[in-house]
Design a protein around this motif. Structure first.
Motif, PDB file in Angstrom:
ATOM      1  N   SER A  96      -2.038  -2.451   3.185  1.00 24.08           N
ATOM      2  CA  SER A  96      -1.037  -1.655   3.880  1.00 24.08           C
ATOM      3  C   SER A  96      -0.882  -0.841   2.674  1.00 24.08           C
ATOM      4  O   SER A  96      -0.919  -0.944   1.547  1.00 24.08           O
ATOM      5  N   ASN A  97      -0.241   0.502   2.852  1.00 26.63           N
ATOM      6  CA  ASN A  97       0.178   1.489   1.665  1.00 26.63           C
ATOM      7  C   ASN A  97       1.355   2.156   2.098  1.00 26.63           C
ATOM      8  O   ASN A  97       1.612   2.437   3.476  1.00 26.63           O
ATOM      9  N   LEU A 102      -1.040   0.952  -2.912  1.00 25.92           N
ATOM     10  CA  LEU A 102      -1.880   0.126  -1.822  1.00 25.92           C
ATOM     11  C   LEU A 102      -1.521  -1.487  -2.174  1.00 25.92           C
ATOM     12  O   LEU A 102      -1.583  -2.026  -3.346  1.00 25.92           O
ATOM     13  N   ASP A 103      -1.167  -2.169  -1.028  1.00 31.46           N
ATOM     14  CA  ASP A 103      -0.714  -3.535  -1.139  1.00 31.46           C
ATOM     15  C   ASP A 103      -1.819  -4.372  -0.114  1.00 31.46           C
ATOM     16  O   ASP A 103      -2.047  -4.228   0.798  1.00 31.46           O
ATOM     17  N   LEU A 104      -2.552  -5.222  -1.154  1.00 30.08           N
ATOM     18  CA  LEU A 104      -3.642  -5.971  -0.570  1.00 30.08           C
ATOM     19  C   LEU A 104      -3.433  -7.514  -0.611  1.00 30.08           C
ATOM     20  O   LEU A 104      -2.949  -7.867  -1.813  1.00 30.08           O
ATOM     21  N   VAL A 122      -5.072   7.947   0.223  1.00 30.17           N
ATOM     22  CA  VAL A 122      -5.054   6.434   0.409  1.00 30.17           C
ATOM     23  C   VAL A 122      -4.742   6.397   2.133  1.00 30.17           C
ATOM     24  O   VAL A 122      -3.565   6.954   2.438  1.00 30.17           O
ATOM     25  N   GLU A 123      -5.577   5.844   2.911  1.00 28.55           N
ATOM     26  CA  GLU A 123      -5.087   5.392   4.318  1.00 28.55           C
ATOM     27  C   GLU A 123      -5.604   3.942   4.535  1.00 28.55           C
ATOM     28  O   GLU A 123      -6.811   3.667   4.263  1.00 28.55           O
ATOM     29  N   VAL A 133      -9.268  -1.543   7.218  1.00 22.52           N
ATOM     30  CA  VAL A 133     -10.138  -0.604   6.471  1.00 22.52           C
ATOM     31  C   VAL A 133      -9.305   0.022   5.680  1.00 22.52           C
ATOM     32  O   VAL A 133      -8.409   0.456   6.242  1.00 22.52           O
ATOM     33  N   VAL A 134      -9.770   0.340   4.363  1.00 21.57           N
ATOM     34  CA  VAL A 134      -9.099   1.381   3.386  1.00 21.57           C
ATOM     35  C   VAL A 134     -10.054   2.420   3.198  1.00 21.57           C
ATOM     36  O   VAL A 134     -11.127   2.368   2.809  1.00 21.57           O
TER      37      VAL A 134
END
Length: 180
Positions: A96-97, A102-104, A122-123, A133-134
């Motif tokens: 998520s972002n 960006l949080d992984l 970033v999406e 998908v990033v």
């Protein structure tokens, strides 16, 4: 003559190229890129860029093709941009972002939070039943590749189950595992 270096580069409409004292600047609708160069003569005439090297030394031959490729990538970037897509394969892997953060969640005891460069957009796309998908988008090809490689390095795909972060469309070489 370098096969890549001798090819001319056509400048699309909406892109301006300035050459001044060992620095080439390319401006377009998406942004502006600069590149230093040496031992190469760059000529901009009527919407076409040609590169010529000053001598036939090994170093100059190598730079001839290199700078032609770099300039072509700069022009492509400021006019169309570059996109890299990474897929997270694994149970519980999430992305998520919020803005440029960006949080992984990659199966470690804590989430990995990456601050992405402001030039890169970033999406994150998460659909039910599909892997997250990033998508990384920017006008700088080198920067997009560098950020994508950094994200992939957090959890490289492993050869037995294929879990990890991989580029979309990348084929992972699989191993058989234990034979009973």
């Amino acid at each position: 003559m370098s096969r890549i270096g001798k090819n001319p580069i056509t400048i699309p409409s909406g892109v301006t190229v300035d050459v001044a004292d060992n620095m080439i600047t390319v401006k377009g609708k998406l942004g502006e890129l600069k590149q230093e160069y040496s031992n190469i003569d760059i000529k901009v005439e009527e919407g076409v860029i040609t590169l010529e090297r000053s001598s036939d030394k090994k170093e100059d031959k190598a730079k001839h093709g290199l700078y032609r490729a770099l300039i072509a990538n700069m022009i492509e970037g400021v006019s169309n941009g570059y996109t890299k897509s990474l897929e997270l394969v694994g149970v519980g892997y999430r992305a998520s972002n919020q803005g440029q953060k960006l949080d992984l969640a990659l199966g470690f005891s804590h989430n990995i939070i990456l601050e992405v460069a402001p030039e890169v957009t970033v999406e994150t796309v998460t659909e039910k039943g599909k892997n997250p998908v990033v998508k990384l988008t920017s006008y700088d090809k080198q920067l997009v590749g560098q950020v994508a490689a950094k994200i992939r390095s957090f959890r490289k795909p492993e050869p037995y189950k294929g879990k990890g972060i991989k580029f979309v469309g990348e084929q992972i070489r699989r191993k058989a595992g234990k034979s009973a």
